[in-house]
Design an enzyme around this catalytic site. Structure first.
Site, PDB file in Angstrom:
ATOM      1  N   ARG A 121       0.822  -1.226   0.000  1.00 11.82           N
ATOM      2  CA  ARG A 121       0.000   0.000   0.000  1.00 11.82           C
ATOM      3  C   ARG A 121       0.850   1.267   0.000  1.00 11.82           C
ATOM      4  O   ARG A 121       0.441   2.328   0.452  1.00 11.82           O
ATOM      5  CB  ARG A 121      -0.961   0.032   1.190  1.00 11.82           C
ATOM      6  N   LYS A 143       2.633  11.961 -10.639  1.00  4.61           N
ATOM      7  CA  LYS A 143       1.831  11.138 -11.561  1.00  4.61           C
ATOM      8  C   LYS A 143       2.650   9.903 -11.910  1.00  4.61           C
ATOM      9  O   LYS A 143       3.754  10.013 -12.442  1.00  4.61           O
ATOM     10  CB  LYS A 143       1.521  11.902 -12.846  1.00  4.61           C
ATOM     11  N   GLU A 185       8.977  19.987 -23.331  1.00  3.56           N
ATOM     12  CA  GLU A 185       8.274  20.259 -22.060  1.00  3.56           C
ATOM     13  C   GLU A 185       8.765  21.585 -21.472  1.00  3.56           C
ATOM     14  O   GLU A 185       7.996  22.324 -20.857  1.00  3.56           O
ATOM     15  CB  GLU A 185       8.480  19.114 -21.049  1.00  3.56           C
ATOM     16  N   LYS A 234       6.311  23.788 -11.887  1.00  3.17           N
ATOM     17  CA  LYS A 234       5.477  22.588 -11.726  1.00  3.17           C
ATOM     18  C   LYS A 234       5.065  22.417 -10.275  1.00  3.17           C
ATOM     19  O   LYS A 234       3.899  22.119  -9.983  1.00  3.17           O
ATOM     20  CB  LYS A 234       6.204  21.334 -12.237  1.00  3.17           C
ATOM     21  N   GLU A 244      -5.255  17.077 -10.143  1.00  5.04           N
ATOM     22  CA  GLU A 244      -5.817  17.598 -11.396  1.00  5.04           C
ATOM     23  C   GLU A 244      -7.337  17.763 -11.379  1.00  5.04           C
ATOM     24  O   GLU A 244      -8.059  17.285 -12.246  1.00  5.04           O
ATOM     25  CB  GLU A 244      -5.380  16.716 -12.589  1.00  5.04           C
ATOM     26  N   ARG A 248      -4.119  21.953 -12.612  1.00  6.44           N
ATOM     27  CA  ARG A 248      -3.034  21.099 -13.097  1.00  6.44           C
ATOM     28  C   ARG A 248      -3.166  20.770 -14.585  1.00  6.44           C
ATOM     29  O   ARG A 248      -2.187  20.458 -15.251  1.00  6.44           O
ATOM     30  CB  ARG A 248      -2.950  19.813 -12.261  1.00  6.44           C
ATOM     31  N   ASN A 252      -0.887  20.320 -19.471  1.00  7.92           N
ATOM     32  CA  ASN A 252      -1.122  19.525 -20.678  1.00  7.92           C
ATOM     33  C   ASN A 252      -1.219  20.373 -21.936  1.00  7.92           C
ATOM     34  O   ASN A 252      -1.780  19.917 -22.941  1.00  7.92           O
ATOM     35  CB  ASN A 252      -2.404  18.694 -20.502  1.00  7.92           C
ATOM     36  N   HIS A 255      -0.926  18.742 -25.292  1.00 13.37           N
ATOM     37  CA  HIS A 255      -0.994  17.287 -25.110  1.00 13.37           C
ATOM     38  C   HIS A 255      -2.249  16.653 -25.711  1.00 13.37           C
ATOM     39  O   HIS A 255      -2.243  15.471 -26.039  1.00 13.37           O
ATOM     40  CB  HIS A 255      -0.890  16.925 -23.629  1.00 13.37           C
ATOM     41  N   HIS A 259      -1.735  13.652 -28.042  1.00 10.83           N
ATOM     42  CA  HIS A 259      -2.378  12.361 -27.771  1.00 10.83           C
ATOM     43  C   HIS A 259      -2.827  11.709 -29.086  1.00 10.83           C
ATOM     44  O   HIS A 259      -2.569  10.530 -29.332  1.00 10.83           O
ATOM     45  CB  HIS A 259      -3.579  12.621 -26.852  1.00 10.83           C
ATOM     46  N   HIS A 272       7.631  11.555 -27.460  1.00  6.95           N
ATOM     47  CA  HIS A 272       6.570  12.293 -26.758  1.00  6.95           C
ATOM     48  C   HIS A 272       6.773  13.808 -26.947  1.00  6.95           C
ATOM     49  O   HIS A 272       5.829  14.536 -27.256  1.00  6.95           O
ATOM     50  CB  HIS A 272       6.595  11.917 -25.273  1.00  6.95           C
TER      51      HIS A 272
HETATM   52  P1  NAD Z   1      12.435   7.323 -21.771  1.00  7.25           P
HETATM   53  O1  NAD Z   1      12.313   7.076 -20.341  1.00  7.25           O
HETATM   54  O2  NAD Z   1      11.985   6.272 -22.715  1.00  7.25           O
HETATM   55  O3  NAD Z   1      13.942   7.716 -22.129  1.00  7.25           O
HETATM   56  C1  NAD Z   1      14.277   8.021 -23.448  1.00  7.25           C
HETATM   57  C2  NAD Z   1      15.490   7.226 -23.915  1.00  7.25           C
HETATM   58  O4  NAD Z   1      16.665   7.775 -23.322  1.00  7.25           O
HETATM   59  C3  NAD Z   1      15.478   5.761 -23.527  1.00  7.25           C
HETATM   60  O5  NAD Z   1      15.996   4.993 -24.579  1.00  7.25           O
HETATM   61  C4  NAD Z   1      16.413   5.709 -22.316  1.00  7.25           C
HETATM   62  O6  NAD Z   1      16.995   4.451 -22.127  1.00  7.25           O
HETATM   63  C5  NAD Z   1      17.438   6.722 -22.715  1.00  7.25           C
HETATM   64  N1  NAD Z   1      18.166   7.353 -21.618  1.00  7.25           N
HETATM   65  C6  NAD Z   1      17.680   7.754 -20.423  1.00  7.25           C
HETATM   66  N2  NAD Z   1      18.622   8.421 -19.744  1.00  7.25           N
HETATM   67  C7  NAD Z   1      19.729   8.407 -20.491  1.00  7.25           C
HETATM   68  C8  NAD Z   1      21.030   8.954 -20.338  1.00  7.25           C
HETATM   69  N3  NAD Z   1      21.343   9.698 -19.279  1.00  7.25           N
HETATM   70  N4  NAD Z   1      21.938   8.735 -21.318  1.00  7.25           N
HETATM   71  C9  NAD Z   1      21.596   8.050 -22.434  1.00  7.25           C
HETATM   72  N5  NAD Z   1      20.381   7.539 -22.657  1.00  7.25           N
HETATM   73  C10 NAD Z   1      19.455   7.722 -21.692  1.00  7.25           C
HETATM   74  O7  NAD Z   1      11.636   8.650 -22.211  1.00  7.25           O
HETATM   75  P2  NAD Z   1      11.353  10.039 -21.463  1.00  7.25           P
HETATM   76  O8  NAD Z   1      11.208  11.023 -22.559  1.00  7.25           O
HETATM   77  O9  NAD Z   1      12.291  10.304 -20.367  1.00  7.25           O
HETATM   78  O10 NAD Z   1       9.928   9.790 -20.775  1.00  7.25           O
HETATM   79  C11 NAD Z   1       8.768   9.547 -21.552  1.00  7.25           C
HETATM   80  C12 NAD Z   1       7.736   8.941 -20.620  1.00  7.25           C
HETATM   81  O11 NAD Z   1       7.452   9.870 -19.583  1.00  7.25           O
HETATM   82  C13 NAD Z   1       6.428   8.597 -21.294  1.00  7.25           C
HETATM   83  O12 NAD Z   1       6.032   7.313 -20.876  1.00  7.25           O
HETATM   84  C14 NAD Z   1       5.452   9.651 -20.739  1.00  7.25           C
HETATM   85  O13 NAD Z   1       4.150   9.160 -20.638  1.00  7.25           O
HETATM   86  C15 NAD Z   1       6.042   9.917 -19.388  1.00  7.25           C
HETATM   87  N6  NAD Z   1       5.734  11.237 -18.838  1.00  7.25           N
HETATM   88  C16 NAD Z   1       5.280  11.286 -17.569  1.00  7.25           C
HETATM   89  C17 NAD Z   1       5.005  12.510 -16.980  1.00  7.25           C
HETATM   90  C18 NAD Z   1       4.563  12.559 -15.549  1.00  7.25           C
HETATM   91  O14 NAD Z   1       4.222  13.636 -15.061  1.00  7.25           O
HETATM   92  N7  NAD Z   1       4.571  11.449 -14.843  1.00  7.25           N
HETATM   93  C19 NAD Z   1       5.210  13.694 -17.703  1.00  7.25           C
HETATM   94  C20 NAD Z   1       5.687  13.620 -19.004  1.00  7.25           C
HETATM   95  C21 NAD Z   1       5.939  12.368 -19.578  1.00  7.25           C
HETATM   96  N1  GLY Z   2       2.950  16.140 -17.025  1.00  8.79           N
HETATM   97  C1  GLY Z   2       1.632  16.509 -16.669  1.00  8.79           C
HETATM   98  C2  GLY Z   2       1.406  16.488 -15.199  1.00  8.79           C
HETATM   99  O1  GLY Z   2       2.281  16.165 -14.433  1.00  8.79           O
HETATM  100  O2  GLY Z   2       0.322  16.780 -14.766  1.00  8.79           O
END
Ligand code: NAD
Ligand code: GLY
Length: 367
Positions: A121, A143, A185, A234, A244, A248, A252, A255, A259, A272
């Site tokens: 939990r 998130k 972003e 943020k 949200e 919040r 987006n 986005h 999407h 993304h």
């Molecule tokens: P990712 O985590 O896939 O990383 C991108 C690539 O970079 C991968 O191949 C990874 O292995 C590589 N990588 C990571 N760090 C590295 C480094 N220091 N050196 C070399 N390579 C490296 O992609 P991302 O863009 O970081 O994240 C995208 C994800 O985040 C999506 O799933 C999206 O939905 C999510 N997201 C979440 C939020 C949130 O608020 N939780 C906000 C925006 C996006």
């Molecule tokens: N990346 C959108 C949020 O955190 O709400």
């Protein structure tokens, strides 16, 4: 070494969940000492992927840690790996006070955070973000989610970490395309700054215009400043509206369009950030068409996005399908699509009374 920056996320009704974002250079080698200031855990499970493990596993020497190294890719942010994290936590007999660490980009952060939210939990959770996108955005705000075959981030929770430990040194190995996806972003924060309810005035839009070369050169002071600005904005939004209910949603911007772009291309054609940058352009066009912004502001925003060269051109979508996909966005309410659109310099508003023709007009010029 750049000065470490400490920033607090402080959600009023969740005093116990306030946490620090610690940003600096070469922090990984001191991770053992640092994390122990933020958790009483005896055992740690560190979740990462193959790419990051090869580059940085040897630098992270947190005592009493088990490692779980997953395959690299958005498609692995799934139920199978969620279960694998839980199985590994059980196998290593992690207790509720123990800690699961996400060491990676947004994919690892979202997946690991969701496992931490549900293990016993909710056990302690720490984010060590390694992409720019994760350092400026996804590691902050709680998130966490996994994808379902019928939708991205369909299963998730709001679960805040105990600490976000951001070592900017790791950005040196990040491919340029991934750096740019994080910058999408960052641009978003430049366009929403005045709506974040933050008393500080960073003028991020101007900062981005003035420091492009330093940003691409990964100048440590400039990158730290950039992370600090985005995370402060943020945190300001999350502190007002963690789950949200309203404000919040401004995070987006772009986005809703993104999407559709990501879904129509099965998440394989664009990153993304690329989809978000294209979506931000469309949101600006919509705002211009419905008279919310001036032509001058529209053009200066387009110029900034072009200058950072993030949004690919020359794609081809069926407009009807594009529109249909928008209704599946999690922000849609009562069958109405909700758009975050600019309504002035670095300020945004949410609109839902937009006609299909207005949406078509805003995407048409980019198709
Ligand atoms: P990712 O985590 O896939 O990383 C991108 C690539 O970079 C991968 O191949 C990874 O292995 C590589 N990588 C990571 N760090 C590295 C480094 N220091 N050196 C070399 N390579 C490296 O992609 P991302 O863009 O970081 O994240 C995208 C994800 O985040 C999506 O799933 C999206 O939905 C999510 N997201 C979440 C939020 C949130 O608020 N939780 C906000 C925006 C996006
Ligand atoms: N990346 C959108 C949020 O955190 O709400």
């Amino acid at each position: 070494m750049t000065q470490s920056i400490e920033l607090k996320v402080n959600i009023p009704e969740k005093k116990a969940y306030s946490y620090d974002i610690l940003t600096g250079q070469n922090l990984l080698i001191n991770a053992d000492e640092i994390v122990k200031k933020y958790t009483k855990a005896n055992k740690f499970l560190i979740v990462t992927n193959e790419t990051i493990a090869k580059l940085y596993m040897s630098e992270v020497n947190i005592k009493n840690s088990a490692w779980l190294i997953l395959e690299d890719g958005e498609e692995y942010k799934n139920l199978e790996n969620y279960k694998l994290i839980l199985d590994t936590a059980v196998e290593h007999k992690l207790e509720r006070n123990d800690c699961i660490i996400a060491f990676g980009g947004g994919v690892i952060g979202d997946l690991t955070g969701f496992a931490a939210a549900s293990y016993m939990r909710g056990c302690d959770f720490i984010q060590i973000p390694t992409t720019l996108l994760a350092q400026v955005d996804s590691s902050v705000g709680g998130k966490v989610a996994i994808n379902h075959e019928h939708g991205k981030n369909l299963i998730g929770a709001f679960y805040q970490p105990k600490l976000v430990l951001t070592d900017i040194s790791v950005l040196k190995t990040l491919p340029l395309r991934q750096l740019k996806t994080g910058l999408a972003e960052v641009l978003k924060y430049a366009f929403i700054e005045k709506s974040c309810g933050c008393p500080l005035n960073y003028r991020l839009f101007d900062f981005l215009k003035q420091n492009k070369q330093e940003i691409f050169d990964l100048n440590p002071d400039i990158i730290s400043k950039l992370i600090d600005i985005c995370c402060t904005l943020k945190a300001s939004v999350v502190n007002q509206d963690e789950t949200e209910k309203g404000l919040r949603a401004i995070l987006n911007l772009g986005h809703t369009f993104a999407h559709s772009i990501e879904n129509l291309t099965n998440y394989t054609t664009y990153t993304h950030g690329e989809a978000v940058a294209m979506g931000i352009k469309m949101a600006f066009k919509l705002a211009l068409n419905i008279g919310l912004i001036s032509k001058d502001y529209f053009e200066s925003a387009m110029e900034l996005i072009e200058d950072y060269d993030i949004a690919p051109a020359g794609f081809n979508f069926d407009k009807e399908k594009f529109y249909e996909e928008m209704f599946l966005d999690k922000k849609a309410q009562n069958g109405k699509i909700r758009f975050v659109v600019p309504n002035g310099s670095s300020s945004v508003v949410i609109v839902s009374d937009v006609t299909k023709q207005q949406v078509f007009d805003s995407i048409e010029s980019f198709l």
